[in-house]
Design a protein around this motif. Structure first.
Motif, short mmCIF file in Angstrom:
data_model
loop_
_atom_site.label_atom_id
_atom_site.label_comp_id
_atom_site.label_asym_id
_atom_site.label_seq_id
_atom_site.Cartn_x
_atom_site.Cartn_y
_atom_site.Cartn_z
N LYS A 123 0.84 -1.18 0.00
CA LYS A 123 0.00 0.00 0.00
C LYS A 123 0.88 1.24 0.00
CE LYS A 123 -3.93 -2.21 0.29
NZ LYS A 123 -5.07 -1.95 1.11
N PRO A 124 0.52 2.31 -0.71
CA PRO A 124 -0.64 2.39 -1.59
C PRO A 124 -0.51 1.48 -2.82
CG PRO A 124 0.74 4.34 -1.84
CD PRO A 124 1.29 3.57 -0.68
N ASN A 125 -1.65 1.14 -3.40
CA ASN A 125 -1.71 0.11 -4.43
C ASN A 125 -0.84 0.37 -5.65
OD1 ASN A 125 -3.42 -1.39 -2.89
ND2 ASN A 125 -5.27 -0.93 -4.03
N TYR A 126 -0.70 1.64 -6.03
CA TYR A 126 0.02 1.92 -7.27
C TYR A 126 1.51 1.59 -7.16
CZ TYR A 126 1.44 6.40 -5.15
OH TYR A 126 1.97 7.38 -4.32
N ARG A 127 2.02 1.40 -5.95
CA ARG A 127 3.42 1.03 -5.77
C ARG A 127 3.63 -0.48 -5.82
NH1 ARG A 127 4.90 5.02 -0.68
NH2 ARG A 127 4.81 7.00 -1.83
N PHE A 128 2.53 -1.22 -5.79
CA PHE A 128 2.63 -2.67 -5.67
C PHE A 128 3.44 -3.34 -6.78
CE2 PHE A 128 0.98 -6.91 -6.67
CZ PHE A 128 1.28 -7.58 -5.50
N PRO A 129 3.20 -3.04 -8.06
CA PRO A 129 3.94 -3.76 -9.11
C PRO A 129 5.46 -3.67 -8.95
CG PRO A 129 2.08 -2.63 -10.07
CD PRO A 129 2.18 -2.14 -8.65
N ASP A 130 5.98 -2.47 -8.69
CA ASP A 130 7.42 -2.31 -8.53
C ASP A 130 7.92 -3.01 -7.28
OD1 ASP A 130 7.67 -0.83 -10.83
OD2 ASP A 130 7.49 1.10 -9.82
N LEU A 132 6.54 -5.52 -5.79
CA LEU A 132 6.40 -6.97 -5.96
C LEU A 132 7.61 -7.56 -6.65
CD1 LEU A 132 4.94 -9.70 -6.17
CD2 LEU A 132 3.97 -8.86 -8.31
N VAL A 133 8.07 -6.94 -7.72
CA VAL A 133 9.22 -7.46 -8.47
C VAL A 133 10.44 -7.56 -7.56
CG1 VAL A 133 10.84 -6.95 -10.33
CG2 VAL A 133 8.39 -6.65 -10.71
N LYS A 134 10.66 -6.51 -6.75
CA LYS A 134 11.81 -6.52 -5.85
C LYS A 134 11.68 -7.63 -4.80
CE LYS A 134 12.55 -1.54 -6.33
NZ LYS A 134 12.50 -0.21 -5.65
N THR A 135 10.44 -7.86 -4.33
CA THR A 135 10.23 -8.84 -3.27
C THR A 135 10.35 -10.27 -3.78
OG1 THR A 135 8.76 -7.32 -2.09
CG2 THR A 135 8.64 -9.65 -1.49
N ARG A 136 9.64 -10.58 -4.85
CA ARG A 136 9.60 -11.98 -5.28
C ARG A 136 10.90 -12.44 -5.90
NH1 ARG A 136 5.41 -11.88 -10.49
NH2 ARG A 136 6.86 -10.94 -11.99
N GLU A 137 11.75 -11.49 -6.34
CA GLU A 137 13.04 -11.86 -6.92
C GLU A 137 14.18 -11.74 -5.92
OE1 GLU A 137 13.61 -9.52 -10.41
OE2 GLU A 137 11.95 -10.45 -11.50
N SER A 138 13.89 -11.34 -4.67
CA SER A 138 14.93 -11.15 -3.68
C SER A 138 15.50 -12.50 -3.24
CB SER A 138 14.39 -10.39 -2.47
OG SER A 138 13.36 -11.13 -1.84
N VAL A 139 16.66 -12.48 -2.62
CA VAL A 139 17.33 -13.71 -2.21
C VAL A 139 16.53 -14.43 -1.13
CG1 VAL A 139 19.43 -14.68 -1.22
CG2 VAL A 139 19.58 -12.75 -2.81
#
Length: 230
Positions: A123-130, A132-139
């Protein structure tokens, strides 16, 4: 001519804009103000995280929508309201006058000051896509919160990582049982599923300090009893 200002592109305001398509009054000026040119639908976030939906599937183009209806659009965030003067002040310094104003801005997560430069929020929602990429690709992906959103996000990230041949090392932290508001049966079932999916669930009663930054390269989750999870 009177001015109606809609602050935020949330569900309620999208419904208002839909109505305006068939009921535009010439004696009204309508302005939509949003910090992002897109409005994202959070109900599809888990599917997007897993790779089921594309970015365009989960968002609405606010600029295009406003143009089609004949409504003005301003990409800005409102930081102050002067009700007496009937004025709104934007983050970029612009001043917006209004006769009527409506707010539909959604929520934001209060990230602790000590970790706000290192933790990512959906949150806020408009930040989610960016984010998400950082989170799911993190070590070492870490999700904090055992509610419906946290569980969905953890499972979706885990699924995406498996599809992309990345390690199954997603960790889900919660101060309560998972889905505790849904009752004991639901908690037990979802925790069993988490085990079956190899989603590491760490329950910490009274979880307060979420993260300790030991260096720019090394991060660890530290809880009240000082036990560390790297």
């Amino acid at each position: 001519m009177k001015t109606l200002v809609l602050v935020g592109g949330g569900h309620a305001h999208l419904h208002c804009l839909e109505q305006l398509k068939n009921d535009v009054r010439n004696d009204w000026r309508v302005l939509l103000i949003s910090p992002s040119p897109y409005q994202y639908y959070s109900g599809m976030f888990s599917g997007y995280t897993e790779g089921v939906y594309s970015l365009d599937d989960i968002r609405i183009d606010l600029i295009k929508l406003c143009q089609n209806i004949g409504v003005e659009f301003s990409e800005d965030a409102i930081t102050a309201v002067d009700a007496n003067a009937q004025e709104l002040r934007g983050a970029n310094g612009a001043v917006y006058t209004y006769d009527f104003v409506s707010f539909d801005i959604g929520s934001q997560t209060a990230v602790p000051e000590a970790i706000k430069n290192h933790a990512l929020s959906i949150k806020p929602n408009y930040r989610f896509p960016d984010h998400l990429v950082k989170t799911r690709e993190s070590v070492h992906p870490v999700i904090v919160g055992g509610g419906a959103s946290g569980v969905e996000l953890a499972f979706s990230i885990l699924s995406w990582r498996k599809q992309n041949q990345l390690s199954n090392n997603v960790a889900l932290f919660s101060s309560t049982d998972l889905l505790v508001s849904q009752g004991a049966a639901a908690s037990k079932k979802i925790e069993t599923i988490a085990t079956q999916k190899d989603c590491r669930f760490i329950q910490v009663r009274g979880l307060s300090l979420l993260m300790k930054i030991t260096s720019q390269q090394a991060q660890a989750i530290v809880i009240r009893n000082q036990k560390s999870y790297g």
